[in-house]
Design a protein around this motif. Structure first.
Motif, PDB file in Angstrom:
ATOM      1  N   ARG A   1      52.786  54.959  48.267  1.00 46.12           N
ATOM      2  CA  ARG A   1      51.502  55.496  47.804  1.00 46.12           C
ATOM      3  C   ARG A   1      50.595  54.395  47.246  1.00 46.12           C
ATOM      4  NH1 ARG A   1      52.148  60.981  46.052  1.00 46.12           N
ATOM      5  NH2 ARG A   1      49.949  60.907  45.484  1.00 46.12           N
TER       6      ARG A   1
ATOM      7  N   SER B   1      43.629  52.310  40.068  1.00 50.07           N
ATOM      8  CA  SER B   1      43.461  53.398  39.083  1.00 50.07           C
ATOM      9  C   SER B   1      43.681  54.748  39.755  1.00 50.07           C
ATOM     10  CB  SER B   1      42.048  53.414  38.514  1.00 50.07           C
ATOM     11  OG  SER B   1      41.873  52.348  37.676  1.00 50.07           O
ATOM     12  N   THR B   2      43.114  54.899  40.953  1.00 55.48           N
ATOM     13  CA  THR B   2      43.263  56.162  41.684  1.00 55.48           C
ATOM     14  C   THR B   2      44.732  56.395  42.040  1.00 55.48           C
ATOM     15  OG1 THR B   2      41.063  55.841  42.590  1.00 55.48           O
ATOM     16  CG2 THR B   2      42.451  57.441  43.717  1.00 55.48           C
ATOM     17  N   SER B   3      45.402  55.371  42.583  1.00 57.62           N
ATOM     18  CA  SER B   3      46.815  55.532  42.975  1.00 57.62           C
ATOM     19  C   SER B   3      47.668  55.892  41.761  1.00 57.62           C
ATOM     20  CB  SER B   3      47.354  54.238  43.590  1.00 57.62           C
ATOM     21  OG  SER B   3      46.553  53.828  44.652  1.00 57.62           O
TER      22      SER B   3
ATOM     23  N   ARG C   1      46.688  57.375  38.984  1.00 52.50           N
ATOM     24  CA  ARG C   1      46.386  58.740  38.535  1.00 52.50           C
ATOM     25  C   ARG C   1      47.053  59.753  39.475  1.00 52.50           C
ATOM     26  NH1 ARG C   1      41.238  58.246  38.591  1.00 52.50           N
ATOM     27  NH2 ARG C   1      40.921  59.292  40.569  1.00 52.50           N
ATOM     28  N   GLU C   2      46.931  59.502  40.780  1.00 50.47           N
ATOM     29  CA  GLU C   2      47.468  60.456  41.764  1.00 50.47           C
ATOM     30  C   GLU C   2      48.996  60.517  41.770  1.00 50.47           C
ATOM     31  OE1 GLU C   2      43.718  60.377  44.900  1.00 50.47           O
ATOM     32  OE2 GLU C   2      45.615  59.449  45.487  1.00 50.47           O
ATOM     33  N   THR C   3      49.644  59.464  41.298  1.00 54.35           N
ATOM     34  CA  THR C   3      51.106  59.492  41.240  1.00 54.35           C
ATOM     35  C   THR C   3      51.595  59.866  39.834  1.00 54.35           C
ATOM     36  OG1 THR C   3      51.093  57.098  40.890  1.00 54.35           O
ATOM     37  CG2 THR C   3      51.472  57.853  43.145  1.00 54.35           C
ATOM     38  N   GLY C   4      50.675  60.255  38.990  1.00 59.89           N
ATOM     39  CA  GLY C   4      51.071  60.791  37.678  1.00 59.89           C
ATOM     40  C   GLY C   4      51.405  59.741  36.630  1.00 59.89           C
ATOM     41  N   CYS C   5      50.972  58.496  36.856  1.00 61.94           N
ATOM     42  CA  CYS C   5      51.247  57.445  35.863  1.00 61.94           C
ATOM     43  C   CYS C   5      50.100  57.439  34.851  1.00 61.94           C
ATOM     44  CB  CYS C   5      51.374  56.089  36.560  1.00 61.94           C
ATOM     45  SG  CYS C   5      52.699  56.056  37.769  1.00 61.94           S
ATOM     46  N   LEU C   6      50.117  58.399  33.962  1.00 64.92           N
ATOM     47  CA  LEU C   6      48.965  58.633  33.095  1.00 64.92           C
ATOM     48  C   LEU C   6      48.964  57.756  31.845  1.00 64.92           C
ATOM     49  CD1 LEU C   6      48.818  62.520  33.479  1.00 64.92           C
ATOM     50  CD2 LEU C   6      47.728  60.753  34.884  1.00 64.92           C
TER      51      LEU C   6
ATOM     52  N   THR D   1      40.923  51.145  43.219  1.00 62.90           N
ATOM     53  CA  THR D   1      41.940  51.766  44.078  1.00 62.90           C
ATOM     54  C   THR D   1      43.239  51.975  43.306  1.00 62.90           C
ATOM     55  OG1 THR D   1      40.980  50.506  45.870  1.00 62.90           O
ATOM     56  CG2 THR D   1      43.058  51.582  46.358  1.00 62.90           C
TER      57      THR D   1
END
Ligand code: SAM
Length: 243
Positions: free
Chosen positions: A67, A147-149, A151-156, A145
């Protein structure tokens, strides 16, 4: 011939250096689902070498590396090599990510700074092992990019900032862990200054395009201890460190 017959240093010279920042890659596509490939990567590329920190192995087994890479190289995500992520940059080989993480010796209550966000993958691995990760990337498009990856993989628990990591992240210092994933000609002094007492700084140091040394620096009661780990080859750290 089995790789285990060679000394770890020789394996690294034979395998890692030629692969480290490859701009053209031709590994064979792999079979199996991504999670099967990831489990195999953990066993064959990490545990079979010298990665023995269980938490690090678990984190490497959890983070979906595919991802964090561009679609055209996604099927190579679990191969034993770095991959291009665009703009002349790379995501490091899984073994190097695991080794640097193991050297950093992360603990759940700790805070980490990464210089060189790239794809966001190393930050994602760290995010499983510490309380909070701050990561700085000098190329704005990569910072976005990543930051998006993340966020989308739940690494908050990762915050990415666009900028030059030479100066560290003064407002959030000190850090228990600092990891630099681009090679600097010298260790940036602000990073040493922003290391907490008992902190660990892991970074490649050496010339552009040549063989660099992966260095582990420990700060204890204000004193700095430096240990050379292995020869590596990373993309160069750019910005102020070159002035
Ligand atoms: N850690 C990344 C990952 O997991 O994908 C791989 C990093 S790549 C080998 C090195 C990155 O460092 C590149 O994205 C590059 O733009 C970045 N970089 C180089 N010099 C930098 C600097 N002074 N400050 C912040 N980032 C820098």
């Amino acid at each position: 011939m089995s790789m285990e017959r060679f000394s770890p240093k020789l394996i690294l010279l034979l395998v890692l250096i030629p692969l480290a920042c490859a701009s053209s890659i031709h590994p064979p596509p792999e079979a199996g689902t991504y999670s099967e490939r990831r489990a195999e990567m953990v066993q064959r590329q990490l545990a079979a070498r010298d990665i023995d920190n269980r938490d690090v192995l678990q984190a490497m087994g959890e983070v979906p590396r595919h991802r964090f890479v561009p679609a055209n190289v996604q099927r190579y995500a679990y191969t034993d090599s770095p991959l291009p992520i665009g703009l002349g940059q790379t995501i490091s080989q899984p073994y190097i990510v695991a080794l640097m993480t193991q050297l950093a010796d992360p603990k759940p209550e700790e805070r980490a700074l990464e210089v060189g966000t790239g794809s966001g993958y190393q930050a994602a691995v760290l995010s499983k092992l510490v309380q909070k990760v701050f990561s700085i990337e000098i190329i704005e498009e990569l910072a976005e990019t990543a930051s998006t990856s993340l966020r989308e993989t739940g690494c908050l628990n990762v915050t990415v900032r666009h900028g030059d990591g030479y100066a560290g992240w003064e407002e959030e210092a000190p850090f228990d862990i600092i990891m630099v994933t681009a090679a600097a000609p010298v260790v940036p002094q602000p990073l040493i200054d922003q290391l907490a007492d008992g902190g660990r700084l892991v970074l490649p140091v050496g010339p552009v395009g040549g063989v660099q040394e992966l260095i582990l620096i420990r700060k204890q009661k204000g004193k700095i201890r430096e240990e050379k780990i292995i020869p590596v080859r990373f993309v160069p750290m750019t910005g102020k460190v070159r002035e």
